[in-house]
Design a protein around this motif. Structure first.
Motif, PDB file in Angstrom:
ATOM      1  N   GLY A 164      67.376  -7.314 -73.560  1.00  0.00           N
ATOM      2  CA  GLY A 164      66.949  -8.293 -72.569  1.00  0.00           C
ATOM      3  C   GLY A 164      65.537  -8.766 -72.817  1.00  0.00           C
ATOM      4  N   GLY A 165      65.216  -9.919 -72.235  1.00  0.00           N
ATOM      5  CA  GLY A 165      63.857 -10.433 -72.325  1.00  0.00           C
ATOM      6  C   GLY A 165      62.883  -9.566 -71.557  1.00  0.00           C
ATOM      7  N   PRO A 166      61.574  -9.810 -71.720  1.00  0.00           N
ATOM      8  CA  PRO A 166      60.563  -8.928 -71.151  1.00  0.00           C
ATOM      9  C   PRO A 166      60.396  -9.022 -69.643  1.00  0.00           C
ATOM     10  CG  PRO A 166      59.515 -10.784 -72.247  1.00  0.00           C
ATOM     11  CD  PRO A 166      60.982 -10.881 -72.551  1.00  0.00           C
ATOM     12  N   GLU A 167      60.881 -10.129 -69.028  1.00  0.00           N
ATOM     13  CA  GLU A 167      60.641 -10.341 -67.599  1.00  0.00           C
ATOM     14  C   GLU A 167      61.909 -10.821 -66.898  1.00  0.00           C
ATOM     15  OE1 GLU A 167      56.146 -12.021 -67.323  1.00  0.00           O
ATOM     16  OE2 GLU A 167      57.610 -13.365 -68.265  1.00  0.00           O
ATOM     17  N   VAL A 168      62.133 -10.312 -65.695  1.00  0.00           N
ATOM     18  CA  VAL A 168      63.152 -10.851 -64.802  1.00  0.00           C
ATOM     19  C   VAL A 168      62.425 -11.732 -63.796  1.00  0.00           C
ATOM     20  CG1 VAL A 168      64.907 -10.342 -63.070  1.00  0.00           C
ATOM     21  CG2 VAL A 168      64.666  -8.853 -65.079  1.00  0.00           C
ATOM     22  N   LEU A 169      62.747 -13.033 -63.804  1.00  0.00           N
ATOM     23  CA  LEU A 169      62.013 -13.987 -62.977  1.00  0.00           C
ATOM     24  C   LEU A 169      62.982 -14.849 -62.158  1.00  0.00           C
ATOM     25  CD1 LEU A 169      59.460 -15.249 -65.652  1.00  0.00           C
ATOM     26  CD2 LEU A 169      58.997 -13.655 -63.778  1.00  0.00           C
ATOM     27  N   PRO A 170      62.662 -15.129 -60.884  1.00  0.00           N
ATOM     28  CA  PRO A 170      63.475 -16.066 -60.108  1.00  0.00           C
ATOM     29  C   PRO A 170      63.485 -17.434 -60.777  1.00  0.00           C
ATOM     30  CG  PRO A 170      61.921 -14.887 -58.702  1.00  0.00           C
ATOM     31  CD  PRO A 170      61.525 -14.596 -60.113  1.00  0.00           C
ATOM     32  N   PHE A 171      64.572 -18.166 -60.611  1.00  0.00           N
ATOM     33  CA  PHE A 171      64.654 -19.482 -61.227  1.00  0.00           C
ATOM     34  C   PHE A 171      63.544 -20.408 -60.741  1.00  0.00           C
ATOM     35  CE2 PHE A 171      68.557 -19.318 -63.654  1.00  0.00           C
ATOM     36  CZ  PHE A 171      68.395 -20.383 -64.522  1.00  0.00           C
ATOM     37  N   ALA A 172      63.118 -20.244 -59.492  1.00  0.00           N
ATOM     38  CA  ALA A 172      62.028 -21.085 -58.992  1.00  0.00           C
ATOM     39  C   ALA A 172      60.748 -20.844 -59.785  1.00  0.00           C
ATOM     40  CB  ALA A 172      61.790 -20.811 -57.514  1.00  0.00           C
ATOM     41  N   GLU A 173      60.470 -19.607 -60.134  1.00  0.00           N
ATOM     42  CA  GLU A 173      59.272 -19.308 -60.922  1.00  0.00           C
ATOM     43  C   GLU A 173      59.407 -19.837 -62.341  1.00  0.00           C
ATOM     44  OE1 GLU A 173      56.416 -15.517 -62.140  1.00  0.00           O
ATOM     45  OE2 GLU A 173      57.872 -15.329 -60.503  1.00  0.00           O
ATOM     46  N   LEU A 174      60.595 -19.703 -62.924  1.00  0.00           N
ATOM     47  CA  LEU A 174      60.831 -20.281 -64.245  1.00  0.00           C
ATOM     48  C   LEU A 174      60.632 -21.797 -64.213  1.00  0.00           C
ATOM     49  CD1 LEU A 174      64.027 -18.251 -65.159  1.00  0.00           C
ATOM     50  CD2 LEU A 174      61.829 -18.073 -66.342  1.00  0.00           C
ATOM     51  N   ALA A 175      61.102 -22.434 -63.146  1.00  0.00           N
ATOM     52  CA  ALA A 175      60.965 -23.881 -63.016  1.00  0.00           C
ATOM     53  C   ALA A 175      59.499 -24.282 -62.890  1.00  0.00           C
ATOM     54  CB  ALA A 175      61.754 -24.377 -61.810  1.00  0.00           C
ATOM     55  N   ARG A 176      58.734 -23.553 -62.084  1.00  0.00           N
ATOM     56  CA  ARG A 176      57.316 -23.886 -61.938  1.00  0.00           C
ATOM     57  C   ARG A 176      56.566 -23.710 -63.264  1.00  0.00           C
ATOM     58  NH1 ARG A 176      58.165 -21.807 -56.541  1.00  0.00           N
ATOM     59  NH2 ARG A 176      57.882 -19.660 -57.250  1.00  0.00           N
ATOM     60  N   THR A 177      56.915 -22.669 -64.002  1.00  0.00           N
ATOM     61  CA  THR A 177      56.291 -22.456 -65.308  1.00  0.00           C
ATOM     62  C   THR A 177      56.624 -23.600 -66.260  1.00  0.00           C
ATOM     63  OG1 THR A 177      56.413 -20.051 -65.035  1.00  0.00           O
ATOM     64  CG2 THR A 177      56.141 -20.870 -67.274  1.00  0.00           C
ATOM     65  N   TYR A 178      57.867 -24.031 -66.245  1.00  0.00           N
ATOM     66  CA  TYR A 178      58.291 -25.139 -67.095  1.00  0.00           C
ATOM     67  C   TYR A 178      57.580 -26.437 -66.704  1.00  0.00           C
ATOM     68  CZ  TYR A 178      61.286 -28.818 -68.972  1.00  0.00           C
ATOM     69  OH  TYR A 178      61.754 -29.943 -69.614  1.00  0.00           O
ATOM     70  N   LEU A 179      57.503 -26.720 -65.422  1.00  0.00           N
ATOM     71  CA  LEU A 179      56.866 -27.958 -64.965  1.00  0.00           C
ATOM     72  C   LEU A 179      55.378 -27.980 -65.316  1.00  0.00           C
ATOM     73  CD1 LEU A 179      58.638 -28.323 -61.514  1.00  0.00           C
ATOM     74  CD2 LEU A 179      58.950 -29.810 -63.514  1.00  0.00           C
ATOM     75  N   ARG A 180      54.718 -26.842 -65.194  1.00  0.00           N
ATOM     76  CA  ARG A 180      53.314 -26.776 -65.592  1.00  0.00           C
ATOM     77  C   ARG A 180      53.171 -27.072 -67.083  1.00  0.00           C
ATOM     78  NH1 ARG A 180      53.093 -22.123 -62.302  1.00  0.00           N
ATOM     79  NH2 ARG A 180      53.285 -20.791 -64.155  1.00  0.00           N
ATOM     80  N   ALA A 181      54.081 -26.553 -67.873  1.00  0.00           N
ATOM     81  CA  ALA A 181      53.995 -26.720 -69.326  1.00  0.00           C
ATOM     82  C   ALA A 181      54.187 -28.173 -69.746  1.00  0.00           C
ATOM     83  CB  ALA A 181      55.036 -25.839 -70.006  1.00  0.00           C
ATOM     84  N   ILE A 182      55.008 -28.926 -69.018  1.00  0.00           N
ATOM     85  CA  ILE A 182      55.244 -30.327 -69.382  1.00  0.00           C
ATOM     86  C   ILE A 182      54.383 -31.284 -68.561  1.00  0.00           C
ATOM     87  CG2 ILE A 182      57.594 -29.834 -70.156  1.00  0.00           C
ATOM     88  CD1 ILE A 182      58.631 -31.116 -67.574  1.00  0.00           C
ATOM     89  N   GLY A 183      53.567 -30.736 -67.664  1.00  0.00           N
ATOM     90  CA  GLY A 183      52.652 -31.561 -66.892  1.00  0.00           C
ATOM     91  C   GLY A 183      53.322 -32.447 -65.865  1.00  0.00           C
ATOM     92  N   GLN A 184      54.401 -31.958 -65.263  1.00  0.00           N
ATOM     93  CA  GLN A 184      55.105 -32.724 -64.242  1.00  0.00           C
ATOM     94  C   GLN A 184      55.142 -31.960 -62.925  1.00  0.00           C
ATOM     95  OE1 GLN A 184      58.980 -34.020 -65.502  1.00  0.00           O
ATOM     96  NE2 GLN A 184      58.215 -35.141 -67.277  1.00  0.00           N
ATOM     97  N   HIS A 185      55.443 -32.704 -61.871  1.00  0.00           N
ATOM     98  CA  HIS A 185      55.571 -32.107 -60.537  1.00  0.00           C
ATOM     99  C   HIS A 185      56.934 -32.503 -59.965  1.00  0.00           C
ATOM    100  CE1 HIS A 185      51.316 -30.976 -60.420  1.00  0.00           C
ATOM    101  NE2 HIS A 185      51.082 -32.160 -60.977  1.00  0.00           N
TER     102      HIS A 185
END
Length: 248
Positions: free
Chosen positions: A182-203
């Motif tokens: 498994g990957g190193p972290e278990v994360l809620p989808f909302a947290e994954l989404a916020r991380t992704y949005l920060r990375a692409i500079g969108q809201h």
């Protein structure tokens, strides 16, 4: 020199497995529907005997969401028996026996086919790749409001790390069902989404959407997770930093 056949060897995972094995000194054959000289549709099986002739180990990475993986596995097992293949390595998914999703059921059926094949075999189950999570989030982010499955977490793993593990298993002895990865972290989808949005500079406004069905309940219960086997190193945030171009 050991000859290893990698099915799905032009795909996201199979390509990296083939590269890793070649780097380790193995002779590698790449099998896919269009890669010459071993262009084979496993669901039909035509030309498969020539592809496996003289092969010591098969790493089975080929898969499709369009159906037919179980039939493809039967063809591969039969041809491997005829060719005297010593070791068949299969990549599966954590939770195929706990989440009643159609694709997961098929993966589990393939596992059982391989286990009962009479060949030496190894099965590795992993959590979802970072790439798949990004694809899901990218599609969701096309909407003004980003819909996410309510109450679901994920544990994405770096595909290159999985490729390295498969290459290691392929050059070893048949080991049966090996510990999950498994990957190193278990994360809620909302947290994954916020991380992704920060990375692409969108809201985007996030919208948690409750879904119906047994498969969704299985995901909510974490049937696809393996927190006790969080052996991956690359986090989702680190993956995005490497994969996505820097923002201006």
């Amino acid at each position: 020199m050991t000859t290893i056949l990698v099915t799905g060897g032009t795909g996201t995972l199979g390509r990296l497995v083939a590269e890793r094995l070649r780097g380790d000194g193995a002779e590698v054959r790449v099998l896919s529907r269009h890669a010459q000289p071993y262009a084979v549709d496993l669901r039909e099986g035509t030309g498969l005997d020539a592809a496996v002739e003289g092969v010591d180990t098969v790493v089975h990475c080929a898969t499709t969401l369009r159906g037919g993986d179980d039939r493809a596995a039967r063809h591969l097992v039969e041809a491997s028996r005829r060719a005297g293949v010593r070791h068949l390595v299969y990549i599966s998914i954590v939770g195929v026996d706990r989440v009643p999703l159609g694709y997961y059921r098929t993966k589990l059926a393939v596992e059982k086919t391989i286990e009962g094949s009479g060949l030496g075999w190894t099965v590795l189950r992993t959590t979802q790749f970072h790439d798949l999570v990004v694809e899901v989030l990218r599609n969701a982010a096309r909407l003004p409001v980003m819909p996410l499955p309510a109450g679901v977490s994920d544990q994405p793993v770096e595909v290159a790390e999985v490729a390295a593990r498969l290459a290691e298993l392929a050059t070893g002895e048949p080991s049966g069902r090996v510990p999950d990865m498994g990957g190193p972290e278990v994360l809620p989808f909302a947290e994954l989404a916020r991380t992704y949005l920060r990375a692409i500079g969108q809201h985007r406004r996030l919208l948690a959407v409750p879904l119906a069905g047994k498969a969704y309940r299985g995901f909510r219960a974490g049937g696809h997770l393996t927190p006790e086997r969080a052996v991956g190193k690359v986090t989702f945030e680190e993956f995005l930093a490497k994969r996505l171009p820097p923002r201006a």
